[in-house]
Design an enzyme around this catalytic site. Structure first.
Site, mmCIF file in Angstrom:
data_model
loop_
_atom_site.group_PDB
_atom_site.id
_atom_site.type_symbol
_atom_site.label_atom_id
_atom_site.label_comp_id
_atom_site.label_asym_id
_atom_site.label_seq_id
_atom_site.Cartn_x
_atom_site.Cartn_y
_atom_site.Cartn_z
ATOM 1 N N GLY A 1 0.715 -4.984 0.941
ATOM 2 C CA GLY A 1 -0.431 -5.038 0.047
ATOM 3 C C GLY A 1 -0.118 -5.692 -1.294
ATOM 4 N N GLU B 1 -0.492 -9.259 -0.617
ATOM 5 C CA GLU B 1 -1.932 -9.480 -0.412
ATOM 6 C C GLU B 1 -2.688 -9.451 -1.741
ATOM 7 O OE1 GLU B 1 -1.975 -6.281 2.479
ATOM 8 O OE2 GLU B 1 -2.713 -7.678 4.000
ATOM 9 N N GLU C 1 4.560 -5.031 7.252
ATOM 10 C CA GLU C 1 3.814 -3.964 7.931
ATOM 11 C C GLU C 1 4.290 -3.742 9.366
ATOM 12 O OE1 GLU C 1 2.430 -6.366 6.100
ATOM 13 O OE2 GLU C 1 0.923 -5.490 4.762
ATOM 14 N N ALA D 1 0.866 -1.178 0.000
ATOM 15 C CA ALA D 1 0.000 0.000 0.000
ATOM 16 C C ALA D 1 0.904 1.229 0.000
ATOM 17 C CB ALA D 1 -0.899 -0.014 1.226
HETATM 18 N N1 CAA Z 1 4.661 3.207 -0.485
HETATM 19 C C1 CAA Z 1 5.082 4.379 -1.015
HETATM 20 N N2 CAA Z 1 6.249 4.509 -1.656
HETATM 21 C C2 CAA Z 1 7.021 3.409 -1.765
HETATM 22 C C3 CAA Z 1 6.647 2.177 -1.234
HETATM 23 C C4 CAA Z 1 5.398 2.105 -0.574
HETATM 24 N N3 CAA Z 1 4.944 0.943 -0.058
HETATM 25 N N4 CAA Z 1 7.630 1.280 -1.483
HETATM 26 C C5 CAA Z 1 8.588 1.945 -2.154
HETATM 27 N N5 CAA Z 1 8.212 3.227 -2.335
HETATM 28 C C6 CAA Z 1 8.976 4.302 -3.011
HETATM 29 C C7 CAA Z 1 10.124 4.770 -2.156
HETATM 30 O O1 CAA Z 1 9.658 5.692 -1.186
HETATM 31 C C8 CAA Z 1 11.025 5.376 -3.183
HETATM 32 O O2 CAA Z 1 10.513 6.646 -3.532
HETATM 33 P P1 CAA Z 1 11.519 7.920 -3.654
HETATM 34 O O3 CAA Z 1 12.372 7.569 -4.815
HETATM 35 O O4 CAA Z 1 10.575 9.053 -3.916
HETATM 36 O O5 CAA Z 1 12.259 8.003 -2.368
HETATM 37 C C9 CAA Z 1 10.829 4.460 -4.400
HETATM 38 O O6 CAA Z 1 9.592 3.789 -4.171
HETATM 39 C C10 CAA Z 1 11.911 3.414 -4.536
HETATM 40 O O7 CAA Z 1 11.993 2.677 -3.307
HETATM 41 P P2 CAA Z 1 13.395 2.460 -2.518
HETATM 42 O O8 CAA Z 1 14.325 3.574 -2.789
HETATM 43 O O9 CAA Z 1 13.057 2.148 -1.100
HETATM 44 O O10 CAA Z 1 13.907 1.137 -3.281
HETATM 45 P P3 CAA Z 1 14.890 0.025 -2.704
HETATM 46 O O11 CAA Z 1 15.229 -0.838 -3.858
HETATM 47 O O12 CAA Z 1 15.958 0.621 -1.899
HETATM 48 O O13 CAA Z 1 13.972 -0.840 -1.678
HETATM 49 C C11 CAA Z 1 11.985 -1.997 -0.961
HETATM 50 C C12 CAA Z 1 12.910 -1.592 -2.140
HETATM 51 C C13 CAA Z 1 12.711 -2.981 -0.033
HETATM 52 C C14 CAA Z 1 10.768 -2.673 -1.567
HETATM 53 C C15 CAA Z 1 11.588 -0.735 -0.161
HETATM 54 O O14 CAA Z 1 11.087 0.245 -1.065
HETATM 55 C C16 CAA Z 1 10.542 -0.956 0.887
HETATM 56 O O15 CAA Z 1 10.821 -1.488 1.953
HETATM 57 N N6 CAA Z 1 9.262 -0.532 0.633
HETATM 58 C C17 CAA Z 1 8.182 -0.576 1.585
HETATM 59 C C18 CAA Z 1 7.693 -1.994 1.774
HETATM 60 C C19 CAA Z 1 6.564 -2.004 2.789
HETATM 61 O O16 CAA Z 1 6.742 -1.705 3.949
HETATM 62 N N7 CAA Z 1 5.359 -2.416 2.337
HETATM 63 C C20 CAA Z 1 4.208 -2.534 3.184
HETATM 64 C C21 CAA Z 1 3.361 -1.308 3.112
HETATM 65 S S1 CAA Z 1 2.046 -1.321 4.319
HETATM 66 C C22 CAA Z 1 0.794 -2.187 3.592
HETATM 67 O O17 CAA Z 1 0.913 -2.683 2.511
HETATM 68 C C23 CAA Z 1 -0.465 -2.293 4.397
HETATM 69 C C24 CAA Z 1 -1.406 -3.346 3.927
HETATM 70 O O18 CAA Z 1 -1.529 -4.406 4.496
HETATM 71 C C25 CAA Z 1 -2.263 -3.109 2.777
#
Ligand code: CAA
Length: 261
Positions: free
Chosen positions: A112, A115, A135, A69
């Protein structure tokens, strides 16, 4: 060819009978914002209504199926916003799609994203895929089936470990545990998913519909699960001001003044 902003919608396959949806927010690793999920729901509704389409493939990019998400979009949500807007409830559209759906997962399928893949009927993974429910690392819990579908797919111990640690699993682990059906080299994945969809599309749409529905009955919840869910929501109302006010108003023999907080 499509008018969508966050997805690409297409019809593919030799007989043009496979609906194809490519999540397309590459800069955000396909983070699932409201606009993307609404377009996805719209595209699925259109494919469901299109008699020429027998099955649907959903994919992302080689780097990310979807990184979850959209954290930036939801960071400021209040509890009240979530309850009143029924946050993420509209995602259920994916699971309610009547035609068979296949998730072709390359790269990250997190939160998400994992999911969303699990809302599809079949998951194929590229060999570099990483799946997880991270999460817990950002102070929340899975909200679109991660604690439920994952547990049903791979069992309590593995699901609990993934949800409580946020650890990702590899494509191999996902296949071994039954979360995904098959693994392919990343560049072959989408082609293989389309072949599978073509095979399903060649079947009787009527029988396919009955068969899909029958398999899904295996996932219907039992009475005890429903009751436990109800009880936890009942408990959650005690975190609201409206419960305090409602019960106090009863005791003080006056009308309550609810504020949705
Ligand atoms: N939401 C918003 N933006 C996101 C995102 C997310 N879930 N995941 C990645 N992005 C964005 C980053 O903020 C970044 O944007 P900027 O360039 O503007 O800074 C861009 O995508 C590239 O990401 P990274 O620089 O972090 O890329 P990376 O290769 O270093 O890492 C990753 C990749 C490990 C996937 C890392 O991006 C990450 O950990 N993302 C979040 C994963 C996460 O926590 N997901 C769960 C979300 S909560 C949820 O989903 C609730 C639910 O149950 C529905």
């Amino acid at each position: 060819a499509s008018n969508y902003q966050f997805i690409i919608k297409d019809v593919v396959g030799e007989k043009k009978n496979v609906g194809m949806i490519t999540l397309n927010r590459p800069k955000a690793l396909n983070a699932l914002n409201k606009g993307l999920m609404s377009e996805l729901g719209q595209a699925l509704t259109e494919f469901d209504a299109d008699n020429t389409v027998g099955a649907i493939v959903i994919t992302g990019s080689e780097k990310a199926f979807a990184a979850g998400a959209d954290i930036k979009e939801m960071q400021g949500n209040t509890y009240s916003d979530c309850i009143l807007g029924n946050f993420l409830a509209d995602w259920t559209k994916v699971a309610q799609t009547r035609k068979p759906t296949i998730a072709a997962v390359n790269g990250y399928a997190l939160g998400g994203g994992c999911e969303l893949a699990m809302m599809c009927d079949i998951i194929y993974a590229g060999d570099k895929a990483r799946m997880g429910q991270p999460e817990i690392n950002i102070g929340t819990i899975p909200g679109a089936g991660g604690t439920q579908r994952l547990t049903r797919a791979i069992g309590k111990s593995k699901a609990m470990e993934m949800c409580l640690t946020g650890n990702m699993i590899t494509a191999e682990e996902a296949e071994k545990s039954g979360l995904v059906s098959k693994i392919f080299p990343a560049d072959k994945l989408v082609g293989e998913a389309i072949k599978l969809a073509e095979k399903i599309s060649a079947q009787s749409p009527l029988t396919v519909a009955l068969c899909k529905e029958s398999v899904n009955v295996a996932y219907e919840s039992t009475l005890s699960e429903g009751l436990r869910f109800e009880r936890r929501y009942f408990h959650a109302t005690f975190g609201t001001k409206d419960q305090k006010e409602g019960m106090l108003a009863f005791i003080e023999k006056r009308a309550p003044n609810f504020t949705s907080e």
